[in-house]
Design a protein around this motif. Structure first.
Motif, PDB file in Angstrom:
ATOM      1  N   HIS A 115       3.984   2.421   2.818  1.00  0.00           N
ATOM      2  CA  HIS A 115       4.286   1.367   3.797  1.00  0.00           C
ATOM      3  C   HIS A 115       5.767   1.011   3.834  1.00  0.00           C
TER       4      HIS A 115
ATOM      5  N   GLN B 208      -4.070  -2.703   4.268  1.00  0.00           N
ATOM      6  CA  GLN B 208      -4.858  -1.612   3.698  1.00  0.00           C
ATOM      7  C   GLN B 208      -5.404  -2.043   2.346  1.00  0.00           C
TER       8      GLN B 208
ATOM      9  N   SER C  89      -1.666   1.001 -10.635  1.00  0.00           N
ATOM     10  CA  SER C  89      -1.659  -0.464 -10.536  1.00  0.00           C
ATOM     11  C   SER C  89      -1.271  -1.099 -11.877  1.00  0.00           C
TER      12      SER C  89
ATOM     13  N   ASP D 240      -9.497   1.560  -2.564  1.00  0.00           N
ATOM     14  CA  ASP D 240      -8.926   1.040  -3.807  1.00  0.00           C
ATOM     15  C   ASP D 240     -10.088   0.623  -4.700  1.00  0.00           C
TER      16      ASP D 240
ATOM     17  N   SER E  55      -8.671   3.484   4.002  1.00  0.00           N
ATOM     18  CA  SER E  55      -7.969   3.442   2.715  1.00  0.00           C
ATOM     19  C   SER E  55      -8.928   2.918   1.659  1.00  0.00           C
TER      20      SER E  55
ATOM     21  N   HIS F 160       0.872  -1.182   0.000  1.00  0.00           N
ATOM     22  CA  HIS F 160       0.000   0.000   0.000  1.00  0.00           C
ATOM     23  C   HIS F 160       0.907   1.228   0.000  1.00  0.00           C
TER      24      HIS F 160
ATOM     25  N   GLN G 295      -4.910  -1.178  -0.794  1.00  0.00           N
ATOM     26  CA  GLN G 295      -3.997  -1.460  -1.896  1.00  0.00           C
ATOM     27  C   GLN G 295      -3.157  -2.714  -1.639  1.00  0.00           C
ATOM     28  N   THR G 296      -2.956  -3.063  -0.335  1.00  0.00           N
ATOM     29  CA  THR G 296      -2.261  -4.307   0.004  1.00  0.00           C
ATOM     30  C   THR G 296      -3.053  -5.479  -0.556  1.00  0.00           C
TER      31      THR G 296
ATOM     32  N   GLY H 292       2.594   2.395  -5.151  1.00  0.00           N
ATOM     33  CA  GLY H 292       1.605   1.823  -4.235  1.00  0.00           C
ATOM     34  C   GLY H 292       0.208   2.371  -4.425  1.00  0.00           C
ATOM     35  N   HIS H 293       0.060   3.425  -5.245  1.00  0.00           N
ATOM     36  CA  HIS H 293      -1.257   4.057  -5.365  1.00  0.00           C
ATOM     37  C   HIS H 293      -2.108   3.369  -6.417  1.00  0.00           C
TER      38      HIS H 293
END
Length: 542
Positions: free
Chosen positions: A20, A113, A89, A413, A411, A17, A115-116, A84-85
């Motif tokens: 991190h 989070q 992706s 996504d 968070s 994410h 995005q993780t 990470g945003h």
């Protein structure tokens, strides 16, 4: 490079994410393997762009080759540090296709989070080995054990596979390199490059399969081309700068192939382009890079999303050569009488938030016409919500609203979820009864009045007063749904009347009103360029 046998090569990516600690971990790995010297200035070494340094984020995936000795053998480790945003992706999925394994970095303080989760499933679908790394264990509020349980519950990875480190202090980072060698399989060979004699860079698509002349092969699977989610008009502030801006955009799209470019022009703003981006941050970063790297100053209009219309008349289908058309410019929106249905893009959004903010976030999502799909408790104080959201509801300020409602802890996504039928209407803005082409907007029927009122109010603030009254109206077809009035300048015609009869005053006022009415009929409203810019520019004051 050719000294290394295939079994001694490892290709891996770092995914996580945003914020991190991916780039910090990359710094430590570069230091440990002697790729760079150990100094205090090594902060996000792989983030080379000015915009990355200023915002503290990674925008472009960066690569580095590391040499590492383990049990008497020399290994070649090829590392890719990824963004990470959510908007980038595309860079992540591209990087993963060149790897056999990933380091999934999770903050020991913040835990899993949105995005993780998204990045894990990208790696999982690509069938890569995943090594979970829990970072920032040196922080005062760090709780690595809680994060281990989250990883076990959400990703089904055994707790003994997690490596606990502090990338900032370098604690236990050596064991990450050991794990890369032990747990990630070797790849088929080196990653290389070739020089092709292409005339136009757009001919080269990411994910193309190359083969020898007249010896075709089966193309490699799994590549989807980048799909723009947000469109915005871009115009030079001064038309004399058009050619400079054109070459700047051409050079920048070489570096960032996920931006789509269409020529566009407007009566008020002149010649320009309609650009397609993967998201709002992508748009901001592109704009910032234009300013910093090419000294270009531009006008960027409010972002819109690509709508679709299913045509009903055979004549129109023949004209467009297809039944379903995509509309990226609101001015080209077809009339309701010619269409069987309108479609709007939807996304599947994942929100991870502390439990105490769930109620507020659910209300926000309902106000944005979202449909709840799922709700899972990650542990006793974190919850994961899944929503189906119309893209145009999240495109401008959803993320900001979410952050302020949750004190910055939630968070978000999203991923593309296709199109759905929607009651869309074309809203015209009229000045004294004349339509202003540049301000045409597409809105959902339920939101038309609030959006119309907001545009009228912004116009009222930015239009200069005239000698006659200006009526600013928002209309759907012939129905007026909002109105604001810019009052006329008027002379005090009663100044010369000292006392006297009221009928005398009324006569003077009536004559003035008639004059203003006549002026309004013949007076043309010249809308100044800066008024357009104020209304069309992305609203940063929300």
């Amino acid at each position: 490079m050719s000294r290394f046998p295939v079994e001694n090569i490892r290709n891996f990516s770092i995914i996580a994410h945003v914020d991190h600690g991916k780039s910090t971990l990359a710094d430590r790995l570069l230091e440990l393997t002697g790729t760079i010297d150990k100094t205090k200035n090594n902060k996000q070494v792989l983030d080379k762009l000015q915009v990355e340094r200023e915002r503290g984020i990674t925008v472009k995936a960066q690569t580095a080759s590391l040499f590492y000795n383990c049990e008497g053998k020399q290994y070649l480790l090829n590392l890719i540090d990824t963004p990470g945003h959510v908007d980038f992706s595309y860079e992540v999925s591209r990087s993963l296709s060149a790897c056999q394994g990933v380091l999934l970095v999770v903050d020991a303080n913040e835990g899993i989070q949105a995005q993780t989760v998204a990045n894990f499933f990208l790696a999982f679908e690509a069938q890569l080995s995943v090594i979970p790394v829990i970072n920032k264990i040196d922080l005062k509020n760090a709780d690595p054990e809680r994060v281990v349980k989250q990883i076990e519950k959400v990703f089904d990875i055994p707790s003994d596979e997690c490596i606990k480190i502090s990338a900032k202090l370098g604690t236990n980072v050596e064991s990450v390199l050991q794990a890369v060698i032990e747990r990630i399989p070797p790849y088929a060979g080196q990653v290389g490059y070739l020089i092709a004699g292409m005339k136009d860079v757009t001919e080269a698509q990411i994910g193309d399969t190359l083969y020898l002349h007249k010896q075709p092969v089966e193309p490699l699977p799994g590549f989807k081309s980048a799909k723009p989610m947000v469109f915005a008009g871009m115009y030079p502030v001064d038309q004399s700068e058009y050619n400079n801006l054109k070459s700047a955009i051409d050079k920048l799209t070489l570096n960032d192939s996920s931006v789509t470019v269409h020529r566009d022009s407007s009566l008020a703003l002149g010649a320009g382009w309609r650009l397609g981006f993967l998201g709002l941050l992508h748009m901001e970063v592109f704009n910032q890079r234009l300013e910093q790297e090419y000294n270009a100053s531009v006008i960027l209009t409010t972002p819109t999303v690509p709508y679709k219309a299913v045509l009903s008349s055979a004549k129109l289908i023949k004209e467009y050569r297809e039944k379903e058309i995509t509309i990226i410019n609101p001015a080209q929106f077809p009339d309701k009488s010619k269409v069987t249905e309108y479609l709007e893009p939807v996304v599947l959004g994942t929100i991870i938030t502390p439990v105490e903010f769930t109620g507020k976030i659910m209300m926000l999502c309902q106000a944005r016409r979202a449909v709840q799909k799922n709700m899972v408790f990650i542990d006793q104080n974190r919850v994961m919500l899944k929503y189906l959201l119309p893209l145009n509801e999240i495109v401008v300020d959803f993320y900001d609203s979410l952050k302020s409602l949750s004190s910055g802890y939630a968070s978000f996504d999203y991923e593309d979820a296709g199109y759905q039928t929607a009651e869309l209407v074309k809203m015209d803005i009229l000045l004294n009864g004349n339509i202003v082409e540049e301000l045409v907007t597409i809105v959902h029927k339920d939101k038309a009045q609030t959006v119309g009122k907001a545009i009228c109010e912004r116009l009222k603030d930015s239009l200069p007063r005239q000698l006659f009254e200006i009526a600013i109206q928002a209309a759907i077809g012939s129905k007026i749904i909002a109105r604001e009035t810019v009052k006329a300048y008027r002379k005090n015609v009663l100044a010369k009347c000292y006392g006297g009869d009221i009928t005398r005053k009324m006569k003077l006022l009536k004559r003035q009103a008639e004059g203003k009415k006549k002026l309004r009929k013949i007076g043309n409203i010249e809308v100044p360029k800066d008024a357009f810019i104020k209304v069309l520019k992305t609203q940063t004051d929300k």
